[in-house]
Design a protein around this motif. Sequence first.
Motif, PDB file in Angstrom:
ATOM      1  N   ALA A 312       3.271  -0.448 -15.795  1.00 26.90           N
ATOM      2  CA  ALA A 312       2.462  -1.041 -14.733  1.00 26.90           C
ATOM      3  C   ALA A 312       2.802  -0.343 -13.419  1.00 26.90           C
ATOM      4  O   ALA A 312       3.961  -0.035 -13.144  1.00 26.90           O
ATOM      5  CB  ALA A 312       2.734  -2.535 -14.630  1.00 26.90           C
ATOM      6  N   GLY A 313       1.776  -0.048 -12.628  1.00 28.23           N
ATOM      7  CA  GLY A 313       2.018   0.636 -11.376  1.00 28.23           C
ATOM      8  C   GLY A 313       0.855   0.533 -10.426  1.00 28.23           C
ATOM      9  O   GLY A 313      -0.147  -0.147 -10.705  1.00 28.23           O
ATOM     10  N   LYS A 314       0.987   1.225  -9.312  1.00 30.89           N
ATOM     11  CA  LYS A 314      -0.081   1.267  -8.325  1.00 30.89           C
ATOM     12  C   LYS A 314      -0.503   2.710  -8.090  1.00 30.89           C
ATOM     13  O   LYS A 314       0.331   3.611  -8.003  1.00 30.89           O
ATOM     14  CB  LYS A 314       0.381   0.657  -7.007  1.00 30.89           C
ATOM     15  N   ASN A 317      -2.831   2.273  -3.958  1.00 35.92           N
ATOM     16  CA  ASN A 317      -2.697   0.847  -3.641  1.00 35.92           C
ATOM     17  C   ASN A 317      -3.500  -0.055  -4.568  1.00 35.92           C
ATOM     18  O   ASN A 317      -3.770  -1.215  -4.240  1.00 35.92           O
ATOM     19  CB  ASN A 317      -3.097   0.571  -2.184  1.00 35.92           C
ATOM     20  N   ASN A 319      -3.565  -1.852  -8.272  1.00 36.32           N
ATOM     21  CA  ASN A 319      -2.763  -2.184  -9.452  1.00 36.32           C
ATOM     22  C   ASN A 319      -3.458  -1.675 -10.711  1.00 36.32           C
ATOM     23  O   ASN A 319      -4.663  -1.905 -10.908  1.00 36.32           O
ATOM     24  CB  ASN A 319      -2.564  -3.701  -9.551  1.00 36.32           C
ATOM     25  N   THR A 320      -2.669  -1.010 -11.578  1.00 36.78           N
ATOM     26  CA  THR A 320      -3.264  -0.456 -12.791  1.00 36.78           C
ATOM     27  C   THR A 320      -2.180  -0.231 -13.831  1.00 36.78           C
ATOM     28  O   THR A 320      -0.996  -0.526 -13.610  1.00 36.78           O
ATOM     29  CB  THR A 320      -3.985   0.883 -12.495  1.00 36.78           C
ATOM     30  N   THR A 321      -2.595   0.263 -14.980  1.00 38.28           N
ATOM     31  CA  THR A 321      -1.652   0.675 -16.026  1.00 38.28           C
ATOM     32  C   THR A 321      -1.682   2.189 -16.119  1.00 38.28           C
ATOM     33  O   THR A 321      -2.765   2.786 -16.231  1.00 38.28           O
ATOM     34  CB  THR A 321      -2.035   0.069 -17.389  1.00 38.28           C
TER      35      THR A 321
END
Length: 522
Positions: A312-314, A317, A319-321
């Motif tokens: 999981a990350g950004k 800006n 949020n996504t996978t």
Amino acid sequence: MIVRNKIIAKILSVLMIISFSLITSAFNIKAYAENNELIVDNGILKGIQYKGGNFVKVDSENQLDSKLIIKKMQIKNDELILEAVIENKNMQNLIQATGKIYYSQNMMLKKTRSLTVLFNNEGDYKILSFIIENNANEGLLLPVNRKLKNKTVAKVAVLCTNTNDIFYFEDVFPSINKLSSLYNLAKEPAETYNKDEVDKSGIEIGKTNIDEADKVGFSENWFMPFIVNSNTLQIEETKDVSLKESQIVSLTTTSPVPGVPVSDFITIGKKVYTNSDTYGYYKNTVEWPVGSGNRLTTLLKWGITPLIITIAGKVNNVNTTIANGSTELKILDEAQYIYLAYNGSIQLFDNSSYLRVRNAYIESLLASGNKDILIEVRRGADSNSGNLNFSLFTFIGALPFGNTYSTIADIFSSISYVVNGSTFDTFSYPASKKDQEYQYGKVIRYCKTSLDSNGYLSTESQRLYLSFKAIPPIDIAPKVIGYRDVYNKIYFEIYSRHPVWLTYSVLEATVDKTITKNYYIQ
């Protein structure tokens, strides 16, 4: 009185200079004599003529139809001068050559501090190999010469370039008492990096300044390119690594290389194994010496490491996978191993296989129906001593977004390429579908890295690798949740050396493998 003393002093000075000059001259004469030492005078080595390079079993003295008559072998100016005659029936051929002496590099020869002489000679008869094997290994002698075990044996191979006849001489070295002089002159071969010369199509046409270590190794393995067996002409590509060893020979040993069965060190022939998704190997097994029952195997084993994990990350800006994928092609083992029939053991014969991986590339492709895009690509090639001197190219593939293809071939064939020859190892791309289409016309869902025509992998730990980051486009909502497939393709060619020109120009095998991995977007 003073004048008289001066005259006497001058006379004494002159006498001292003359005396010193005489002593120096005598020293120089002695040094020159030592540097021109006669090693062999009219020595004879018995051998056989392999007509057309066709090796046969030699188990009878009657087959030893040739002689190498060494008229003179002499040390001169730190080199070895050879004058010899090949005598076969009514034929005699003169050989004159100059060479340098090296400590042998073959692992089995190293154990007994054997010597290898690299001779340079012109004419129709080319000296392929000249080895003085100290404490000769029984398993490496011709069957007829096993009585020479533990003796100091000279082994000489000469190629007639007009007929491809090979004259092989194997006999006790005729001047054992002179060995110390040869050892005093011997040195370790130097290793240097040299590029292969290639023509415009990328085909190797020669090699400039082949280093001493290569030359010594080639000389000690002179016979490998000449051995032609009906069982080795066709490569066996097999998925079976569980052949019953008992069907071949009764063994009390284990395989020296994990993943390669003992049977592959015994069965004569070539084989490429590609069934595993984590490793593969190419091997060529021959009988040497012919008729001995020994098996000499040239082996190249590689590892493949296709990985993909999600975190999981950004991104920008949002949020996504993020799917992190990588594929590595790495040399795991490259050597020669010998099965010795007289004691049933498998031993390391040489720590080099004299094979090269060339024209290598790795591809990663987001599969049909996968609507993610690549936002980063990394590539590289390195070894245990640092970066290799290879030119790496990265190819970025632009594909229609969301298209469905029926086969892997369909999707690969639909790629339009963007070539990036930058020296940078990492490339970044827009995180939105709209920006990628604006910049490239399509979205990026494919990447490839390759070595250029001069690049190759040849020693353990050398590798080529490719990695990427993939995400659902940040400008498409909601993102599609579920499993995605990635196709990872590894392609390379295995080359061996030419027997005369010593260039790596003989294609042994081609490996073309696709591995499918999947990941989950949530």
